[in-house]
Design a protein around this motif. Structure first.
Motif, PDB file in Angstrom:
ATOM      1  N   LYS A 111      -3.177   7.546  26.182  1.00 21.64           N
ATOM      2  CA  LYS A 111      -3.126   6.096  26.280  1.00 21.64           C
ATOM      3  C   LYS A 111      -1.939   5.549  25.484  1.00 21.64           C
ATOM      4  O   LYS A 111      -1.614   6.049  24.408  1.00 21.64           O
ATOM      5  N   ILE A 112      -1.299   4.530  26.023  1.00 22.11           N
ATOM      6  CA  ILE A 112      -0.271   3.784  25.293  1.00 22.11           C
ATOM      7  C   ILE A 112      -0.962   2.591  24.651  1.00 22.11           C
ATOM      8  O   ILE A 112      -1.515   1.732  25.344  1.00 22.11           O
ATOM      9  N   VAL A 113      -0.980   2.565  23.342  1.00 25.89           N
ATOM     10  CA  VAL A 113      -1.659   1.515  22.607  1.00 25.89           C
ATOM     11  C   VAL A 113      -0.641   0.473  22.148  1.00 25.89           C
ATOM     12  O   VAL A 113       0.361   0.815  21.500  1.00 25.89           O
ATOM     13  N   LEU A 114      -0.885  -0.794  22.497  1.00 29.64           N
ATOM     14  CA  LEU A 114       0.011  -1.862  22.082  1.00 29.64           C
ATOM     15  C   LEU A 114      -0.235  -2.218  20.621  1.00 29.64           C
ATOM     16  O   LEU A 114      -1.370  -2.488  20.221  1.00 29.64           O
ATOM     17  N   SER A 115       0.812  -2.209  19.832  1.00 29.21           N
ATOM     18  CA  SER A 115       0.706  -2.566  18.425  1.00 29.21           C
ATOM     19  C   SER A 115       0.646  -4.077  18.268  1.00 29.21           C
ATOM     20  O   SER A 115       1.296  -4.823  19.003  1.00 29.21           O
ATOM     21  N   ASP A 116      -0.153  -4.553  17.291  1.00 27.76           N
ATOM     22  CA  ASP A 116      -0.207  -5.990  17.013  1.00 27.76           C
ATOM     23  C   ASP A 116       1.078  -6.482  16.357  1.00 27.76           C
ATOM     24  O   ASP A 116       1.504  -7.608  16.571  1.00 27.76           O
ATOM     25  N   ASN A 117       1.694  -5.621  15.558  1.00 26.58           N
ATOM     26  CA  ASN A 117       2.919  -6.005  14.849  1.00 26.58           C
ATOM     27  C   ASN A 117       3.771  -4.766  14.617  1.00 26.58           C
ATOM     28  O   ASN A 117       3.772  -4.193  13.528  1.00 26.58           O
ATOM     29  N   PRO A 118       4.485  -4.315  15.656  1.00 28.44           N
ATOM     30  CA  PRO A 118       5.224  -3.056  15.534  1.00 28.44           C
ATOM     31  C   PRO A 118       6.270  -3.060  14.428  1.00 28.44           C
ATOM     32  O   PRO A 118       6.472  -2.044  13.755  1.00 28.44           O
ATOM     33  N   LYS A 119       6.924  -4.197  14.217  1.00 29.56           N
ATOM     34  CA  LYS A 119       7.975  -4.229  13.192  1.00 29.56           C
ATOM     35  C   LYS A 119       7.391  -3.984  11.802  1.00 29.56           C
ATOM     36  O   LYS A 119       7.954  -3.213  11.008  1.00 29.56           O
ATOM     37  N   ALA A 120       6.246  -4.610  11.507  1.00 30.84           N
ATOM     38  CA  ALA A 120       5.605  -4.410  10.203  1.00 30.84           C
ATOM     39  C   ALA A 120       5.167  -2.960  10.032  1.00 30.84           C
ATOM     40  O   ALA A 120       5.279  -2.389   8.936  1.00 30.84           O
ATOM     41  N   GLU A 121       4.671  -2.351  11.093  1.00 34.57           N
ATOM     42  CA  GLU A 121       4.267  -0.941  11.035  1.00 34.57           C
ATOM     43  C   GLU A 121       5.461  -0.034  10.719  1.00 34.57           C
ATOM     44  O   GLU A 121       5.362   0.875   9.887  1.00 34.57           O
ATOM     45  N   ILE A 122       6.587  -0.293  11.402  1.00 34.82           N
ATOM     46  CA  ILE A 122       7.783   0.522  11.187  1.00 34.82           C
ATOM     47  C   ILE A 122       8.256   0.405   9.743  1.00 34.82           C
ATOM     48  O   ILE A 122       8.563   1.418   9.092  1.00 34.82           O
ATOM     49  N   VAL A 123       8.324  -0.813   9.245  1.00 35.58           N
ATOM     50  CA  VAL A 123       8.773  -1.031   7.868  1.00 35.58           C
ATOM     51  C   VAL A 123       7.867  -0.293   6.889  1.00 35.58           C
ATOM     52  O   VAL A 123       8.328   0.366   5.954  1.00 35.58           O
ATOM     53  N   ASP A 124       6.554  -0.385   7.114  1.00 32.92           N
ATOM     54  CA  ASP A 124       5.588   0.256   6.217  1.00 32.92           C
ATOM     55  C   ASP A 124       5.772   1.776   6.200  1.00 32.92           C
ATOM     56  O   ASP A 124       5.805   2.407   5.132  1.00 32.92           O
ATOM     57  N   ILE A 125       5.923   2.384   7.368  1.00 33.27           N
ATOM     58  CA  ILE A 125       6.072   3.842   7.446  1.00 33.27           C
ATOM     59  C   ILE A 125       7.390   4.295   6.824  1.00 33.27           C
ATOM     60  O   ILE A 125       7.430   5.274   6.056  1.00 33.27           O
ATOM     61  N   LEU A 126       8.481   3.603   7.140  1.00 29.12           N
ATOM     62  CA  LEU A 126       9.779   4.023   6.612  1.00 29.12           C
ATOM     63  C   LEU A 126       9.876   3.793   5.106  1.00 29.12           C
ATOM     64  O   LEU A 126      10.632   4.497   4.420  1.00 29.12           O
ATOM     65  N   ARG A 127       9.113   2.846   4.589  1.00 27.15           N
ATOM     66  CA  ARG A 127       9.101   2.633   3.149  1.00 27.15           C
ATOM     67  C   ARG A 127       8.229   3.687   2.449  1.00 27.15           C
ATOM     68  O   ARG A 127       8.673   4.324   1.481  1.00 27.15           O
ATOM     69  N   GLN A 128       7.024   3.894   2.932  1.00 26.12           N
ATOM     70  CA  GLN A 128       6.086   4.734   2.211  1.00 26.12           C
ATOM     71  C   GLN A 128       6.311   6.228   2.440  1.00 26.12           C
ATOM     72  O   GLN A 128       6.172   7.026   1.510  1.00 26.12           O
ATOM     73  N   GLN A 129       6.638   6.611   3.674  1.00 29.96           N
ATOM     74  CA  GLN A 129       6.727   8.034   4.009  1.00 29.96           C
ATOM     75  C   GLN A 129       8.153   8.580   3.972  1.00 29.96           C
ATOM     76  O   GLN A 129       8.322   9.806   3.913  1.00 29.96           O
TER      77      GLN A 129
END
Length: 367
Positions: free
Chosen positions: A344-362
């Motif tokens: 399934k392709i799941v639509l993100s509620d806020n893809p930009k915030a998710e990207i920022v969070d992952i690139l910052r933390q991981q």
């Protein structure tokens, strides 16, 4: 949250640490990492590349381009929901299949988020590597006008629109504007012949004349792998565009790889098999959107005639498309992605915030 909020339309403003300008294309934006961050990630993540390799974060968007313009919809819809995630998911699936079947590598080293690739710096071959199994699109338009030579290939008489070609054809064109090559016009996306490439292989960024044969082999192999997999889903792989480039392997030797995306609805025509057998062409690719635009506007020549580019750009800028048009495109992209990947392709509620969070933390790439 509105549907338009789920669309990642602007992807060149992420606070990723970089000391170079962000390159923003029609769909993707590229952030070149600092030398220190590239070296750190290679070591921490164990990427199989030389320690001094330049790395970049490549972020896809949900923007939709057609006829060299970006289109938008009513109600602030600046793209197509799910499009970016669908494109990346399909490319990731085919690249994985290529690797499993012993084809060449790609420039992708890591996939932190459905919208994001970490890639190694590659030197692109300046060719749009196009494969055609059926006669349609620009090839058919030329054929219908009486032309029987296409990219140096002689076509037989008696072909009909949308029919299968006798053999798989490779019909390359230029990537960007190339200057000073005899017999090749100084314009983007012009058809070229194999002899053009052979006589000027270094101008197209090939390392050797032998690599022309290698690129042709990889093009055919890649096409066949995707066509076979799609046939199992009763989908027909009509034509596609691949891109190639050179990277360094672990010990510093040049190797030819696949670049950018492969086998996606943006870079390919994909037809429904059952409908085709019934005499209908049902597009499971962006070609359906292109045809809609040609029928939507009263003067389709604006979209097809490169001499009318200013009018075309105004058409895209000044006309918000109905939301249901973009949602139909969304369904096309998501449906074919789910068919290909089985997920399934799941639509993100806020893809930009998710990207920022992952690139910052991981990945520690955002301060």
């Amino acid at each position: 949250m509105s549907l338009s909020d789920k669309v990642l339309a602007v992807n060149n403003d992420l606070p990723i640490r970089t000391d170079a300008p962000v390159h923003s294309g029609k769909v993707r934006s590229v952030y070149w990492l600092t030398q220190a961050d590239s070296k750190r990630l290679i070591e921490e993540k164990g990427y199989n590349v030389p320690s001094d390799t330049a790395l970049a974060i490549m972020v896809i968007s949900d923007r939709i381009s057609a006829f060299d313009c970006i289109w938008h919809g009513e109600g602030g819809m600046k793209g197509v929901p799910g499009k970016g995630a669908a494109l990346n998911a399909i490319s990731n699936h085919w690249f994985k299949l290529f690797k499993e079947q012993g084809l060449a590598d790609s420039h992708i080293l890591d996939i932190p988020h459905p919208f994001v690739w970490i890639v190694q710096k590659a030197q692109p071959v300046m060719i749009e590597a196009i494969c055609r199994q059926y006669i349609t699109g620009s090839m058919w338009r030329s054929y219908a006008k009486g032309e029987r030579e296409f990219c140096g290939i002689n076509l037989p008489e008696g072909l009909t629109k949308d029919s299968k070609l006798p053999t798989l054809l490779q019909t390359p064109s230029t990537k960007g504007i190339l200057k000073g090559i005899p017999g090749v016009p100084e314009a983007d996306d012009v058809n070229i012949t194999r002899k053009n490439i052979e006589d000027n292989f270094s101008a197209f960024n090939f390392k050797s004349v032998d690599d022309i044969g290698l690129y042709e082999k990889l093009l055919t192999q890649g096409f066949d792998v995707i066509a076979s997999a799609l046939a199992e889903l009763d989908q027909i792989f009509i034509d596609t565009k691949f891109e190639f480039g050179y990277v360094k392997d672990k010990v510093g030797n040049d190797k030819l790889i696949y670049m950018d995306e492969v086998g996606t609805p943006d870079s390919s025509r994909i037809w429904d098999g059952e409908e085709y057998r019934a005499g209908n062409v049902v597009e499971n690719s962006k070609e359906g959107f292109r045809q809609l635009l040609l029928n939507h506007f009263p003067d389709p020549d604006i979209l097809l005639n490169k001499d009318r580019m200013a009018e075309r750009e105004a058409l895209a800028r000044d006309n918000a498309l109905p939301v249901d048009v973009l949602m139909n495109v969304s369904k096309t992209y998501i449906d074919i992605a789910e068919k290909v990947t089985g997920q399934k392709i799941v639509l993100s509620d806020n893809p930009k915030a998710e990207i920022v969070d992952i690139l910052r933390q991981q990945y520690q790439l955002i301060d």
